[in-house]
Scaffold this motif. Sequence first.
Motif, PDB file in Angstrom:
ATOM      1  N   CYS A   1      56.207  46.321 -13.098  1.00 56.13           N
ATOM      2  CA  CYS A   1      56.785  45.742 -14.315  1.00 56.13           C
ATOM      3  C   CYS A   1      58.002  46.665 -14.397  1.00 56.13           C
ATOM      4  N   ALA A   2      59.155  46.034 -14.812  1.00 54.80           N
ATOM      5  CA  ALA A   2      60.518  46.635 -15.119  1.00 54.80           C
ATOM      6  C   ALA A   2      60.670  46.953 -16.654  1.00 54.80           C
ATOM      7  N   VAL A   3      59.874  46.577 -17.548  1.00 53.79           N
ATOM      8  CA  VAL A   3      60.237  46.646 -18.841  1.00 53.79           C
ATOM      9  C   VAL A   3      59.315  47.908 -19.302  1.00 53.79           C
ATOM     10  N   PHE A   4      60.347  48.755 -20.064  1.00 49.67           N
ATOM     11  CA  PHE A   4      59.645  50.065 -20.527  1.00 49.67           C
ATOM     12  C   PHE A   4      58.874  49.924 -21.735  1.00 49.67           C
ATOM     13  N   PRO A   5      57.638  50.737 -21.877  1.00 53.54           N
ATOM     14  CA  PRO A   5      56.886  50.619 -22.776  1.00 53.54           C
ATOM     15  C   PRO A   5      57.602  50.968 -23.961  1.00 53.54           C
ATOM     16  N   GLY A   6      57.930  50.567 -25.472  1.00 52.48           N
ATOM     17  CA  GLY A   6      58.476  50.905 -26.333  1.00 52.48           C
ATOM     18  C   GLY A   6      59.716  50.676 -26.449  1.00 52.48           C
ATOM     19  N   THR A   7      60.208  49.538 -25.674  1.00 59.35           N
ATOM     20  CA  THR A   7      61.736  49.298 -25.640  1.00 59.35           C
ATOM     21  C   THR A   7      61.755  48.286 -26.736  1.00 59.35           C
ATOM     22  N   GLU A   8      61.166  47.331 -26.855  1.00 49.68           N
ATOM     23  CA  GLU A   8      61.108  46.511 -27.761  1.00 49.68           C
ATOM     24  C   GLU A   8      61.081  47.187 -29.407  1.00 49.68           C
TER      25      GLU A   8
ATOM     26  N   LEU B   1      67.073  50.178  -1.256  1.00 47.57           N
ATOM     27  CA  LEU B   1      67.572  51.288  -2.315  1.00 47.57           C
ATOM     28  C   LEU B   1      68.930  50.353  -3.038  1.00 47.57           C
ATOM     29  N   ASP B   2      69.470  49.712  -2.430  1.00 52.06           N
ATOM     30  CA  ASP B   2      70.733  48.807  -3.108  1.00 52.06           C
ATOM     31  C   ASP B   2      70.122  47.972  -4.157  1.00 52.06           C
ATOM     32  N   GLN B   3      68.982  47.477  -4.109  1.00 53.51           N
ATOM     33  CA  GLN B   3      68.372  46.391  -4.873  1.00 53.51           C
ATOM     34  C   GLN B   3      67.718  46.902  -6.133  1.00 53.51           C
ATOM     35  N   LEU B   4      67.283  48.481  -5.912  1.00 58.38           N
ATOM     36  CA  LEU B   4      66.587  49.075  -7.107  1.00 58.38           C
ATOM     37  C   LEU B   4      67.457  48.862  -8.418  1.00 58.38           C
ATOM     38  N   PRO B   5      68.730  49.143  -8.480  1.00 61.62           N
ATOM     39  CA  PRO B   5      69.479  48.902  -9.827  1.00 61.62           C
ATOM     40  C   PRO B   5      69.358  47.481 -10.402  1.00 61.62           C
ATOM     41  N   LEU B   6      69.159  46.699  -9.774  1.00 65.11           N
ATOM     42  CA  LEU B   6      68.977  45.308 -10.074  1.00 65.11           C
ATOM     43  C   LEU B   6      67.497  45.050 -10.473  1.00 65.11           C
ATOM     44  N   TRP B   7      66.600  45.506  -9.512  1.00 64.92           N
ATOM     45  CA  TRP B   7      65.192  45.191  -9.645  1.00 64.92           C
ATOM     46  C   TRP B   7      64.707  45.850 -10.908  1.00 64.92           C
ATOM     47  N   VAL B   8      65.223  47.231 -11.269  1.00 66.85           N
ATOM     48  CA  VAL B   8      64.611  47.955 -12.576  1.00 66.85           C
ATOM     49  C   VAL B   8      64.700  47.267 -13.634  1.00 66.85           C
TER      50      VAL B   8
ATOM     51  N   LEU C   1      66.517  40.373 -10.472  1.00 62.64           N
ATOM     52  CA  LEU C   1      66.579  40.020  -9.131  1.00 62.64           C
ATOM     53  C   LEU C   1      65.863  38.689  -9.442  1.00 62.64           C
ATOM     54  N   SER C   2      66.040  37.600  -8.666  1.00 64.00           N
ATOM     55  CA  SER C   2      65.437  36.461  -8.467  1.00 64.00           C
ATOM     56  C   SER C   2      64.010  36.489  -8.121  1.00 64.00           C
ATOM     57  N   GLY C   3      63.294  35.493  -8.022  1.00 69.09           N
ATOM     58  CA  GLY C   3      61.773  35.733  -7.945  1.00 69.09           C
ATOM     59  C   GLY C   3      61.647  36.239  -6.455  1.00 69.09           C
ATOM     60  N   PRO C   4      62.158  35.407  -5.370  1.00 68.41           N
ATOM     61  CA  PRO C   4      61.662  35.834  -4.095  1.00 68.41           C
ATOM     62  C   PRO C   4      62.379  37.044  -3.730  1.00 68.41           C
ATOM     63  N   GLU C   5      63.514  37.540  -4.164  1.00 67.45           N
ATOM     64  CA  GLU C   5      64.047  38.710  -4.069  1.00 67.45           C
ATOM     65  C   GLU C   5      63.189  40.125  -4.617  1.00 67.45           C
ATOM     66  N   LYS C   6      62.722  39.804  -5.701  1.00 66.44           N
ATOM     67  CA  LYS C   6      61.798  40.753  -6.545  1.00 66.44           C
ATOM     68  C   LYS C   6      60.546  40.731  -5.634  1.00 66.44           C
ATOM     69  N   THR C   7      59.931  39.710  -5.084  1.00 65.88           N
ATOM     70  CA  THR C   7      58.745  39.846  -4.407  1.00 65.88           C
ATOM     71  C   THR C   7      59.008  40.769  -3.127  1.00 65.88           C
TER      72      THR C   7
END
Lengths: 213, 200
Positions: free
Chosen positions: A2-9, B6-13, B17-23
Amino acid sequence: MCAVFPGTEAALMEEGFTAPSEAPADGPLEHLVRRIRMGEVEAFADLITCTQARVLALAWRILGDRHLAEDAAQETYLRIFRSLHTFRMGERFEAWMVRIAANVCHDLVRKRGPLPVPMEALAILEGDAAPMGAEESILLDQRRALIRRALASLPQAERSALVLRDLEGHSTEAVARILGVRPATIRSQAASARAKVQVFCARLLKPTDGGRP
Amino acid sequence: MTVHVLDQLPLWVEGDLSGPEKTVVDQHLACCPSCCEAAENLRTSQAWLRDAMKSPFDAADHERLRQRVMDQVRSTPSRPVGRGFLRSSLLATAAALLLLATLTWAQRRHPTTSAPDPVPAVPGPGRALEAVQKPLPLQPALEAARVAALPHGRAQTARSESTGAPSRIEFQTADPTIRIIWLTQARPLPEPAPILEEKS
């Protein structure tokens, strides 16, 4: 993962923020706007009370300076008051207000040139990135100063995108509307800004490493 | 050959990212320790960013800002509502003046058939003063006052053709309580003065 950080909300709620997509179109702010437009000037004080935490925080995050942020917030409210008759009822007032605040901040940046860099952050960068034997609170302050330095070093467009998207919690599409660019541009700018901030953080953790494996 | 993300990580975090890209990224992170460490670093830096950029303003700052803004707002002479009213009033007045100028111009191009006053080609100053001070005839004005109520924003003219009485122009503004009434009397243009030939 999951990319959402706990406590962010919770952190956003602390600052009086509600997610834009969940807010009703005709909420308490729009009710206050109606009263002001009917000539009840004192209702503007209530409007300020409801929104000033967000406006001040947004201005400080974009400008990086307390005094500049206070000036920007004041100018934002004066612009809102002067142009309140142009606000179209039925739109979301918060989005309209954030757009004005962002424009005021950009105007200030254009007038004053590059943003000031926090001096305490510069001191950290010139010395050791990880001072030995320092207390935890001092390390925390230094880390925060470094992050602010990292944010101040970003190009204005990337900084605004990062602040509105990640710190203010707007969606990519909403940020694109506020800044008047395409959503793909916001995605690109925010991603670039995140990577740069991460490089700064890696410098704090490992002075000799670039931060990437 | 392993393709890192690595290039996708700033978007992933932040979930950009779209569903397929995230997968794809998730599957790669599950089997690549180096990318997984980079992702963890990115998540840490994002958490630090949110921590460092918490608003530093407190209740005293809020109160000071509210006071400063309200002081300026209260001293502002024009309020949002008043400004809108002023603008509509100015627009109505400008429209009325434009209409009046148009009617006056049209009347001068097509003068009435009634006999004009015998006005000398170059009236003397005393005559001009007399013409200015001459009051408008009351009866034609009263006749023209019987103009029916006008719809909103419409102008209407009434003129007594037989007597050459003053024209009456009414303009209903946006405010139903304000109606602009203009009485005017067109005078035909004087005949051009005869050119006097000098006696040689």
